[in-house]
Write a protein that holds these residues in place. Structure first.
Motif, PDB file in Angstrom:
ATOM      1  N   GLY A 180      22.556  31.411  41.550  1.00 27.19           N
ATOM      2  CA  GLY A 180      22.237  31.096  42.932  1.00 27.19           C
ATOM      3  C   GLY A 180      23.308  30.350  43.691  1.00 27.19           C
ATOM      4  O   GLY A 180      23.131  30.013  44.869  1.00 27.19           O
ATOM      5  N   ALA A 181      24.451  30.078  43.033  1.00 30.21           N
ATOM      6  CA  ALA A 181      25.559  29.446  43.744  1.00 30.21           C
ATOM      7  C   ALA A 181      26.234  30.484  44.639  1.00 30.21           C
ATOM      8  O   ALA A 181      26.132  31.693  44.417  1.00 30.21           O
ATOM      9  N   ARG A 182      26.936  29.994  45.668  1.00 31.89           N
ATOM     10  CA  ARG A 182      27.594  30.884  46.628  1.00 31.89           C
ATOM     11  C   ARG A 182      29.112  30.823  46.457  1.00 31.89           C
ATOM     12  O   ARG A 182      29.681  29.734  46.304  1.00 31.89           O
ATOM     13  N   VAL A 183      29.747  31.972  46.482  1.00 27.60           N
ATOM     14  CA  VAL A 183      31.205  32.023  46.434  1.00 27.60           C
ATOM     15  C   VAL A 183      31.730  31.796  47.838  1.00 27.60           C
ATOM     16  O   VAL A 183      31.557  32.635  48.729  1.00 27.60           O
ATOM     17  N   ALA A 184      32.369  30.653  48.051  1.00 26.32           N
ATOM     18  CA  ALA A 184      32.914  30.317  49.362  1.00 26.32           C
ATOM     19  C   ALA A 184      34.351  30.780  49.519  1.00 26.32           C
ATOM     20  O   ALA A 184      34.853  30.908  50.640  1.00 26.32           O
ATOM     21  N   SER A 185      35.013  31.030  48.409  1.00 26.01           N
ATOM     22  CA  SER A 185      36.392  31.519  48.437  1.00 26.01           C
ATOM     23  C   SER A 185      36.689  32.181  47.110  1.00 26.01           C
ATOM     24  O   SER A 185      36.240  31.728  46.058  1.00 26.01           O
ATOM     25  N   GLY A 186      37.446  33.285  47.138  1.00 24.73           N
ATOM     26  CA  GLY A 186      37.837  33.953  45.898  1.00 24.73           C
ATOM     27  C   GLY A 186      36.703  34.759  45.307  1.00 24.73           C
ATOM     28  O   GLY A 186      35.941  35.433  45.989  1.00 24.73           O
ATOM     29  N   GLY A 187      36.617  34.689  43.977  1.00 22.94           N
ATOM     30  CA  GLY A 187      35.548  35.382  43.272  1.00 22.94           C
ATOM     31  C   GLY A 187      35.916  36.758  42.744  1.00 22.94           C
ATOM     32  O   GLY A 187      35.113  37.413  42.077  1.00 22.94           O
ATOM     33  N   GLY A 188      37.142  37.217  43.009  1.00 20.83           N
ATOM     34  CA  GLY A 188      37.526  38.543  42.540  1.00 20.83           C
ATOM     35  C   GLY A 188      38.950  38.560  42.019  1.00 20.83           C
ATOM     36  O   GLY A 188      39.509  37.520  41.650  1.00 20.83           O
ATOM     37  N   ARG A 189      39.540  39.753  42.009  1.00 23.59           N
ATOM     38  CA  ARG A 189      40.935  39.909  41.604  1.00 23.59           C
ATOM     39  C   ARG A 189      41.800  40.024  42.857  1.00 23.59           C
ATOM     40  O   ARG A 189      41.398  40.684  43.823  1.00 23.59           O
ATOM     41  N   PRO A 190      42.972  39.423  42.847  1.00 22.87           N
ATOM     42  CA  PRO A 190      43.811  39.464  44.043  1.00 22.87           C
ATOM     43  C   PRO A 190      44.234  40.885  44.402  1.00 22.87           C
ATOM     44  O   PRO A 190      44.554  41.699  43.531  1.00 22.87           O
ATOM     45  N   ALA A 191      44.235  41.175  45.681  1.00 23.10           N
ATOM     46  CA  ALA A 191      44.646  42.499  46.142  1.00 23.10           C
ATOM     47  C   ALA A 191      46.129  42.719  45.861  1.00 23.10           C
ATOM     48  O   ALA A 191      46.945  41.792  45.971  1.00 23.10           O
ATOM     49  N   GLY A 192      46.473  43.952  45.477  1.00 20.25           N
ATOM     50  CA  GLY A 192      47.872  44.319  45.276  1.00 20.25           C
ATOM     51  C   GLY A 192      48.430  43.969  43.915  1.00 20.25           C
ATOM     52  O   GLY A 192      49.593  44.261  43.633  1.00 20.25           O
ATOM     53  N   LEU A 193      47.631  43.336  43.055  1.00 22.50           N
ATOM     54  CA  LEU A 193      48.096  42.988  41.707  1.00 22.50           C
ATOM     55  C   LEU A 193      47.325  43.844  40.710  1.00 22.50           C
ATOM     56  O   LEU A 193      46.342  43.403  40.091  1.00 22.50           O
ATOM     57  N   ASP A 194      47.758  45.073  40.560  1.00 18.79           N
ATOM     58  CA  ASP A 194      47.041  46.023  39.714  1.00 18.79           C
ATOM     59  C   ASP A 194      47.327  45.813  38.229  1.00 18.79           C
ATOM     60  O   ASP A 194      46.540  46.219  37.377  1.00 18.79           O
ATOM     61  N   LYS A 195      48.465  45.218  37.928  1.00 20.33           N
ATOM     62  CA  LYS A 195      48.820  44.892  36.545  1.00 20.33           C
ATOM     63  C   LYS A 195      48.764  43.379  36.375  1.00 20.33           C
ATOM     64  O   LYS A 195      49.112  42.617  37.276  1.00 20.33           O
ATOM     65  N   GLY A 196      48.364  42.964  35.200  1.00 22.28           N
ATOM     66  CA  GLY A 196      48.306  41.530  34.922  1.00 22.28           C
ATOM     67  C   GLY A 196      46.884  41.007  34.995  1.00 22.28           C
ATOM     68  O   GLY A 196      46.013  41.572  35.667  1.00 22.28           O
ATOM     69  N   TRP A 197      46.659  39.872  34.313  1.00 23.59           N
ATOM     70  CA  TRP A 197      45.308  39.325  34.173  1.00 23.59           C
ATOM     71  C   TRP A 197      45.069  38.250  35.229  1.00 23.59           C
ATOM     72  O   TRP A 197      44.877  37.064  34.922  1.00 23.59           O
TER      73      TRP A 197
END
Length: 467
Positions: free
Chosen positions: A336-353
């Motif tokens: 029930g917490a809200r993601v206020a920023s982030g929460g995913g994978r950065p755009a344009g960085l298809d390789k790397g963790w």
């Protein structure tokens, strides 16, 4: 091992995978339990031989030479660290600067520490002698391999112990550079062995009857296992474990003054720091203000190639680590917490963790994202109602490693630093100090590293009574 580069007794290899490219960048030999036995035997012979008769000043001079060798190669260490762990080069330079600072501190500690002390007890003459504990098995993690090694090699050598060092398989390359520094500094035969390897190697070292003490940095779960094994044979141990540290922001704190310290303390090194401030406690009346400011700050952080000078955060060190962090982000949403920023994978960085620095709002302290160590760039913003409530929330954790308080009121600061149960607490700042006692309350560990307290765990105390 034994001051020389030796061929392993097995044929296994460890792939070193770049966290930013997902490609194999190196292979190193995988040690066997027979290699551990050989390294321990060499360390035992050295301890019972000439090394035990060295003076504290001689050992200090050796540590100073090691520090010199590491310092000369900091740029190289930082580049290799970026390649194998994914930390930006500037972060690597800082980490290896900390390693030299620790080595230099233990190089001079003999000047103020008394290894022999004369006492009178009534009419009896006493001598208190502090002797080295013996052979040390040092097990260190991948997030700062050389700094973690210095935290253990420094006090062990200063005390007169010998060491078998087991780095994690994810961070062997910088420790091989460290081995070259040891060789160049003239470390005597048998005094230090370095065997990067996995859990089987670590457990064999912990169980080994000729290892007198285990010094471990890593997860609380692994620490429990080590404590159990050491308890079976009454071996000495120190444990530097996990954290879920709180940064308490008082009502009078200024946003512009706090954020430059608080944000890096939570997500620096992509959150892969045991002392990270990952719970931020703010007055409920200012929760929305702090949420907006922190979300904006995290959203402006540059994530990318660790070799790019503009990068502030690199990738997580391993694919499984990204899976863990993403799993906790999903848990936070379900709770029930809200993601206020982030929460995913950065755009344009298809390789790397890679993963975006993430801020959760609407967090209750009993949620898993507020109670469990995530070891990634995830911060929970938690509101409180009054100072009593804030201190209660800060202490409502199985951990007690670090903490911070931000206030202009010295009375508030004094109360927080007295009542929050943590090993290091900063006032209007945050981080970790490696040249003073570092360690945790509760399940954050047992014992301290750094300063005089750091060397004490590598010494046994003997009382001699002359009557």
């Amino acid at each position: 091992m034994g001051g020389e580069w030796v061929a392993p007794q097995g044929t296994g290899r460890i792939d070193v995978i770049s966290p930013s490219t997902e490609e194999v960048i190196a292979q190193v030999p995988e040690p066997t339990t027979a290699d551990v036995d050989a390294a321990v035997a060499m360390a035992r012979r050295a301890f019972e031989g000439p090394w035990r008769n060295t003076t504290p000043a001689e050992r200090g001079a050796l540590l100073a030479r090691i520090a010199d060798e590491v310092e000369k190669r900091i740029p190289e260490f930082a580049r290799v660290f970026a390649a194998e762990v994914g930390a930006p080069v500037a972060v690597g330079e800082t980490f290896h600067g900390l390693a030299t600072a620790m080595l230099r501190q233990f190089a001079t500690l003999h000047e103020s520490m008394r290894f022999t002390e004369e006492r009178l007890d009534g009419g009896a003459k006493m001598r208190i002698v502090r002797e080295p504990v013996g052979v040390v098995g040092a097990i260190i993690p991948w997030n700062g391999p050389v700094a973690a090694a210095a935290f253990k090699v420094g006090p062990a050598l200063a005390a007169g112990c010998t060491v078998v060092l087991k780095p994690a398989p994810e961070g062997p390359l910088t420790n091989y550079l460290f081995a070259e520094c040891l060789e160049a500094a003239g470390v005597p035969e048998g005094v230090i062995g370095i065997l990067p390897g996995g859990r089987e190697i670590g457990e064999h070292l912990v169980r080994h009857p000729d290892v007198d003490k285990i010094a471990f940095t890593g997860s609380t779960a692994a620490g429990r296992r080590i404590a159990s094994l050491c308890g079976q044979r009454i071996a000495r141990f120190t444990l530097e474990l996990g954290g879920k540290s709180a940064g308490l922001v008082a009502e009078d704190a200024d946003l512009s003054e706090v954020l430059p310290s608080l944000v890096p303390a939570g997500i620096g090194h992509t959150g892969q720091v045991c002392a990270a401030i990952t719970r931020v406690l703010v007055p409920r009346a200012r929760e929305a203000e702090w949420a907006d400011a922190m979300a904006a700050a995290l959203g402006s952080v540059v994530v990318g190639d660790p070799f790019d000078p503009a990068t502030a955060l690199g990738p997580l060190a391993a694919e499984r680590q990204r899976e863990r962090v993403e799993g906790y982000i999903a848990i936070g949403r379900r709770e029930g917490a809200r993601v206020a920023s982030g929460g995913g994978r950065p755009a344009g960085l298809d390789k790397g963790w890679y993963v975006e620095p993430t801020l959760f709002t609407g967090v209750r302290n009993e949620m898993r994202i507020a109670q469990e160590e995530i070891f990634g760039p995830v911060i929970s913003l938690i509101p409180y109602d009054g100072l009593d409530d804030a201190i209660r929330i800060a202490n409502d954790s199985q951990y007690g490693l670090a903490g911070a308080v931000y206030t202009n009121d010295p009375d508030i600061a004094e109360r927080v630093v007295r009542e929050v149960r943590a090993g290091q607490i900063f006032v209007n700042n945050a981080g970790m100090c490696v040249t003073q006692p570092f360690g945790g309350f509760k399940q954050s560990g047992i014992g301290r590293e750094g300063g005089p307290e750091g060397i004490a765990a590598y010494l046994e105390t003997k009382m001699i009574n002359f009557g």
